[in-house]
Design a protein around this motif. Sequence first.
Motif, short mmCIF file in Angstrom:
data_model
loop_
_atom_site.label_atom_id
_atom_site.label_comp_id
_atom_site.label_asym_id
_atom_site.label_seq_id
_atom_site.Cartn_x
_atom_site.Cartn_y
_atom_site.Cartn_z
N ASP A 52 0.85 -1.20 0.00
CA ASP A 52 0.00 0.00 0.00
C ASP A 52 0.88 1.24 0.00
OD1 ASP A 52 -2.08 1.76 0.13
OD2 ASP A 52 -2.51 1.42 2.26
N PRO A 53 1.41 1.65 -1.15
CA PRO A 53 1.10 1.13 -2.49
C PRO A 53 1.86 -0.17 -2.76
CG PRO A 53 2.76 2.84 -2.67
CD PRO A 53 2.38 2.78 -1.22
N PRO A 54 1.39 -0.95 -3.74
CA PRO A 54 2.09 -2.20 -4.05
C PRO A 54 3.41 -1.94 -4.77
CG PRO A 54 0.16 -1.92 -5.46
CD PRO A 54 0.16 -0.76 -4.51
N ILE A 55 4.49 -2.40 -4.15
CA ILE A 55 5.84 -2.15 -4.70
C ILE A 55 6.57 -3.47 -4.89
CG2 ILE A 55 8.05 -0.97 -4.30
CD1 ILE A 55 6.50 0.90 -2.42
N LEU A 152 12.83 -0.44 -8.44
CA LEU A 152 11.59 -0.48 -7.67
C LEU A 152 10.46 -0.09 -8.61
CD1 LEU A 152 12.50 1.23 -4.27
CD2 LEU A 152 12.52 -1.21 -4.85
N GLY A 153 9.42 -0.88 -8.61
CA GLY A 153 8.29 -0.59 -9.48
C GLY A 153 7.00 -0.60 -8.69
N GLN A 154 6.07 0.21 -9.11
CA GLN A 154 4.75 0.22 -8.49
C GLN A 154 3.79 -0.57 -9.37
OE1 GLN A 154 3.55 3.86 -6.76
NE2 GLN A 154 1.38 3.31 -6.70
N VAL A 155 3.09 -1.50 -8.76
CA VAL A 155 2.13 -2.31 -9.50
C VAL A 155 0.86 -1.49 -9.68
CG1 VAL A 155 0.83 -4.48 -9.53
CG2 VAL A 155 3.10 -4.40 -8.46
N VAL A 156 0.45 -1.32 -10.95
CA VAL A 156 -0.74 -0.49 -11.19
C VAL A 156 -1.95 -1.30 -11.66
CG1 VAL A 156 0.55 1.65 -11.58
CG2 VAL A 156 0.09 0.15 -13.53
#
Length: 213
Positions: A52-55, A152-156
Amino acid sequence: MILDVGKVAPHQTYNLLIGLVAPRPIAWITSVDLVGNVNAAPFSAYNYVGTDPPIVAIGVGNRPGPGVIGKDTARNIRETGEFVINVVNEELAERMVLCAVDFPPGVEELAIAKLETAPSSLVSVPRILESPASLECRELTTMEIGRSRVILGQVVAIHVKDEFVDPSGPYIRAEQLHAVGRMNGKGAYVRTRDAFFHIPRMNYQEWLAREKS
Ligand SMILES: Cc1cc2nc3c(=O)[nH]c(=O)nc-3n(C[C@H](O)[C@H](O)[C@H](O)COP(=O)(O)O)c2cc1C
């Protein structure tokens, strides 16, 4: 045996680490270069590190040898800011490994592995159609540390084939998905088929009650 990491060759540290941080999930990453070629490669230096957020975090090493020769995946993610992580099951494992051949830039691994793509919903990078699930991601940052790039990436957006979703949670029907994990780097993988066991987690009150009984 004790290894002083400062005194051994990097490949020896690598051999030990990948045997000990195991089994590892495999991120089969699709990315796109600036002229639109779709690239696919597997990475097991991978996990989620936040929800939260998904990383998600991925470790991409430079190619061995002198100089800085980065991998296509890391370059594409830097240049476009987008990528997709495709989940690998038993059925796809051999084709996933085929995508780890050090093809030159511009070669479309997915065509060689006879895989199809499907459009993603929020990013312009396609996902692998045959994959049981895919995570659409936007790059948050890439850190260059020595010869590695930590992305690092944020899952959208999350795609899961309906058969693998238990809508009550929703949960993933992990027992049916048959994901594979990577072991010690000598070409060793693990299956998850028929391999589950369950250990219910207790809260403190339950633990106390169990101790008294
Ligand atoms: C199962 C598996 C896991 C891998 N994990 C990683 C990894 O975590 N980091 C890395 O740099 N390379 C890893 N590799 C090697 C890359 O997949 C390989 O270097 C690939 O050619 C990179 O492709 P690219 O240049 O198209 O990005 C792995 C290979 C396999 C088969």
